[in-house]
Design an enzyme around this catalytic site. Structure first.
Site, PDB file in Angstrom:
ATOM      1  N   GLY A 178       0.831  -1.198   0.000  1.00  0.00           N
ATOM      2  CA  GLY A 178       0.000   0.000   0.000  1.00  0.00           C
ATOM      3  C   GLY A 178       0.867   1.249   0.000  1.00  0.00           C
ATOM      4  N   GLU A 421      -1.720 -10.517   5.805  1.00  0.00           N
ATOM      5  CA  GLU A 421      -1.161 -10.846   7.126  1.00  0.00           C
ATOM      6  C   GLU A 421      -1.349 -12.316   7.465  1.00  0.00           C
ATOM      7  OE1 GLU A 421       0.679  -8.723   8.464  1.00  0.00           O
ATOM      8  OE2 GLU A 421       0.080  -6.993   7.269  1.00  0.00           O
TER       9      GLU A 421
END
Lengths: 658, 648
Positions: A178, A421
């Site tokens: 990101g 994650e």
């Protein structure tokens, strides 16, 4: 105020504000949260155009503008407590992910954790003041979960005391980080370290990717946005291709491992140290599940209280759709789940902080359990929430499909938690590894402690699936602790089954690895049952802390519904444990909860500006606002003022062709 | 060609093309479909910009341009067969919904069904020639499912022989009709008819909403787009507020019911006539589920064959992710489901056409069963497919989130099927109503025929949940017909339970209506079990038609997997009813693992057989050649955010 929803609030049996305090962790926390809330919402600098009516580029620009404003304001107001920053941030971005998210969530924390003192002095002031904006570039186009598979290389050149970074293949291009596409001028790049001809595995390097003043990519850097996605419209997830990019030796993050000027490599003292951040983020995702589900269920339940449809009794007025049993059966178990996950989130946060303290004192003993728990619960809560949000959306009929409901955005911005994650299936298998290991320890006579201690009992009792008739005990479906027990037994049985499956595969001369893979379905199932047990148990534990009788009563009903609904959804498993019939009891719980449903979502206390949903408005005035919203659709902008020419899109094509 | 995916194809045990023919309904159908396909894909007039990189207004604009082109080309090529039009349309629009869908799918058919000859003259040819573009405005902001609740009024004024149409409240504003926002100049408006002080219920009226030449809304018409949505980006779903809009008496669709010049009302001869379209659309949605799931599973399975990740054995190269049992367990049951729904879709289409013939000859006898079946199967297949698409997307890791995978668009364009043309819970309850009615008939001694005939046996045998021990277990979990039987018994038991729940509620002095609502959970469950039984049964029936041994073998494996996977997902039902024992459920888990590894070598060939052209699939992950990464990089570089170098 819509009269239907006003009546709902009059009928509630408990004090909403007190329940909000329990969710926030105390009245002072609620007060402070609301203070921050009004600080943001009354601030004209955070006024924004409705992102639904903007192009992706405009959304990105607006988000970056607001992020920069936010950083300035946090300093101006002296907000420094991480939790308060979190609140402030979530109000500013209305929970939307944003371009500078990784600067705060990964770039800075990684610098804090992995810089040596000299590096800290150099980089922290620059990063904290946002003179440099960074991201964290780990995932590659062809590689995610498996860190050893990453292909990016950093080769040390002793002659110049530099590392040379390369993306040797297309699949090695960094992909997804990101803020990488447009926003960042720095990145922490994870690469395989080569020195003096040896590979030392993955290490982190600080790489400048853009010129500080012109923001142009530096030589050897190919960087850009990876294109539109399902959600995350504000974020410039990016790609990064490195072509012989040279960085000074001092740009390797060297708090733990090191490359000396001559190229010799110094190992880190412990592998467990890098564990912590991962565990922290996964624990936080559990809380994020609760937040997303609280929003979705607030919208669906409030709207179901103001929407009227069809007839239950012929000739009577159309009832609120919340009176339909099917609607209650869709929504109330999810409401119960939202509360369950809130409490699990609180538990994970507390546990993380407690264990972090231990770790700071060199005590790593509880880390493996927390690691296993956070992996499984991350997967369990995100999968459950992911489906639940869609149930909420679809329970709102057609209007749930409109962006004005906010439900589509809640879904698309939440669903990536199932993958990032730690991909959920992989997470479940990590937890399973811990469970099987514990199971074997118990079998070998070792006494287990902590949350897996039930595997001790399982060994003793010789728990295993039995035909229903052979198992005399009937579960008391009104007693939560009896249900916790039954969830525990189910988990024990499924861990046992998974372990036995591995055993059987091994007996067929399969290798350990193949035996594991051929038992993966059972292992995931065991993990899932373990997590489900933990959630039910933590919900039950939480009830013990609640003093207010009215709130205790309604939360008990929710906890019971959560537990019983889970049993009906997995009744096949439970029938192997105990004889159990519960379908009637669930119907009773649904009607008990009916009068408190709106109050229970009110207690989440999500500000209208944060909820940002015409269906979920606190005042229930849905239709007027939906009409008003729709009229602002950009597609409506062109009709007015085109009187001088008849070439609307319609006629432009129709009459040019015919 | 990516070597991994090439190897997959070498390993397949059957002739992919032959299976494609079975799915298409014969080799000549496959050939014709491919002919149409190449007609569209080789046509430069249909070249388009990647919609992912366009604004919504640009997407709308491009879609309208292509729709108009399409209509002209269909005429040019003389393609008139509805099925062929459907194919052509699909290739032009990549299965995406578009602004003219309701003109073609609802406006024209409604005229055909409900217009008088005089009205046909006035409206049909202009509509056919696209001078009139119409939509179908039924749903209102505050009202959907319940037609009697719609608030729009059409009041007859005998003085001027006109109807006066009004949207009396905010909640009565027409909301959602596709193509209403910007595209249409006419609409068929559903409104409560008032004449001489009496309300005669919902009727259809032809209302001009925009000026033919300027395209400006006419006086009294407030019309526009309802704003961005989850999917359907190309479509201008719209709102329409009517303020004393006057239309001539002749604009009421009067083939069946009528308002005379003096205001007297003439009733329609039969209520069943309007039934047909609904049943048709719901039957078609079953097929659409199969199409969407075929696309999603093609992408996920091909990508899983070229993606390598992690290690099964330490030190070995990273395996294809399709070798992980968890990945197979996610995808292969969905692949089996896609095949199941393909065959159910074929069945629904054939049945619809057969029964349509009967109806044309005045025989309505089979319509109630088809109506009930289409409602339940619409709900069953769309709910299952809806979740399945997301499983496919998430099985592709991070890249499934990229628009370049096509999976996000497949989902958002499919998910509305769960709500439109009958909200799924409502659909399940409609089917349940038929099941309970049939159950009561059987109980009253009536002999049922058709697909609910198992309720006869249930009465005879006194089927009801029993402890395992009491029920001698005869189920052979390797025998499909034995499994069909078990699904049937489960359905019978759950219908029985639902009916008994109603009975118990009635005994507690509840009204019929409250008893129904308080049993709704059981009723939905019964419907679901009924539909599940029908799907398993139709899949098994289809196998009987397959002659080719190799194909028969692989389809049998799929059918078995579909049936067994459904049992494990609902094992509580089967255990509780004593239909299966605990050891059998465990045996099924083992058997599923075996089936997964049996299917492994044919997985890519099975999705290849869906024969979805790369241009239609439009997914970098699902490309036939498996060259994923290069094309993903190339696609990303075209992102509009890369057009400028940003500095903040």
């Amino acid at each position: 105020m819509n009269p239907d929803i006003a009546r709902e609030r009059e009928n509630a049996t408990f004090d909403v504000n007190k329940l909000t305090n329990i969710l926030d962790g105390g009245p002072e926390k609620t007060a402070r949260r609301r203070e921050i809330e009004s600080l943001v919402f009354s601030d004209p600098d955070f006024k924004e155009d409705d992102p639904n009516f903007l192009s992706r580029s405009e959304r990105y620009d607006q988000a970056v503008r607001k992020s920069v404003q936010m950083i300035l304001k946090l300093r101006e107001y002296g907000i420094a407590d991480p939790e308060e920053i979190q609140h402030y941030k979530s109000m500013v971005s209305v929970n939307r992910p944003e371009a500078m998210g990784l600067h705060f969530a990964m770039f800075l924390p990684t610098l804090y954790n992995m810089c040596d003192p000299e590096q800290s002095r150099k980089w922290l002031p620059l990063a904290e003041s946002c003179q440099i904006v960074g991201t964290y570039a780990q995932t590659e186009m062809g590689h995610g979960t498996h860190l050893r598979g990453l292909e990016t290389t950093a080769t040390y050149d002793p002659a110049t005391q530099e590392f040379v970074l390369n993306s040797p293949t297309v699949s090695s291009i960094k992909w997804w980080p990101g803020g990488l596409g447009k926003t960042s001028n720095y990145a922490i790049v994870l690469a395989q370290l080569y020195s003096l001809g040896n590979c030392h595995g993955l290490h982190a390097f600080i790489v400048q990717i853009r010129d500080i003043s012109t923001h142009k990519p530096l030589p050897g850097i190919v960087v850009g946005d990876i294109g539109p996605k399902f959600g995350f419209h504000e974020v410039d997830n990016g790609f990064l291709k490195l072509e012989n990019v040279r960085i000074p030796r001092e740009n390797m993050l060297m708090k733990y491992s090191k490359v000396e000027p001559d190229g010799s490599y110094v190992k880190p003292p412990s592998a467990k140290l890098t564990y912590g951040t991962m565990v922290f983020i996964r624990s936080m995702i559990v809380g994020a599940s609760a937040v997303a589900l609280a929003k979705a269920s607030t919208i669906a339940i409030r709207y179901s209280a103001v929407r009227h449809q069809s007839e239950i009794r012929a000739g009577s007025p159309e009832p609120q759709i919340l009176d339909y049993q099917t609607q209650q059966y869709k929504l109330f178990p999810l409401l119960a789940m939202a509360y369950a996950f809130k409490f699990v989130g609180q538990y994970m946060k507390q546990t993380y902080h407690r264990i972090s303290e231990d770790i700071n004192h060199g005590n790593f003993s509880e880390l493996p359990e927390l690691h296993a728990l956070s992996a499984g619960l991350k997967a369990f809560t995100t999968w459950e929430t992911n489906s639940a949000i869609e149930v909420c959306r679809m329970s709102c009929g057609g209007h749930g499909y409109s962006q004005s409901s906010a439900l589509p955005d809640i879904y698309v911005d939440f669903t990536p938690t199932c993958t990032y994650e730690g991909e959920n299936s992989v997470m479940m298998l990590q937890t399973a590894r811990y469970l099987v290991k514990s199971y074997r320890q118990a079998k070998a006579g070792q006494r287990l402690s902590g949350i897996v201690s039930y595997l001790n009992e399982a060994q003793n009792r010789g728990v295993q699936p039995q035909p229903v008739a052979a198992r005399p005990t009937v579960v008391d479906v009104n007693d939560l602790s009896s249900l916790v027990e039954v969830y525990k037994l189910r988990a024990a049985i499924l861990v046992d089954l998974a372990a036995k499956s591995i055993q059987q595969e091994l007996q067929r001369r399969k290798s350990q690895e193949d035996a594991w893979n051929n038992s993966a379905i059972d292992l995931v199932r065991a993990s899932d049952a373990h997590c489900h047990y933990v959630v039910v148990k933590l919900f039950a534990d939480k009830l013990g802390e609640v003093g207010d009788t009215a709130i205790h009563s309604v939360l008990s009903t929710l906890a019971l519904l959560y537990a019983l609904h889970g049993i009906t959804k997995n009744s096949g498993d439970f029938l192997q444990v105990r004889k159990i019939t519960i379908s009637l009891r669930i119907k009773e719980l649904l009607s008990q909860l009916r009068r408190n449903a709106v109050a229970l979502v009110d207690a989440f206390d999500i500000h209208d500006k944060k909820l940002n949903s015409v269906l979920g408005r606190y005042d229930g005035n849905v239709y007027e606002h939906m009409f008003e919203w729709a009229r602002r659709s950009p597609l409506n902008a062109t009709e007015v003022g085109l009187g001088h020419q008849s070439n609307t899109i319609f006629s432009k094509y129709f009459y040019s062709f015919i």
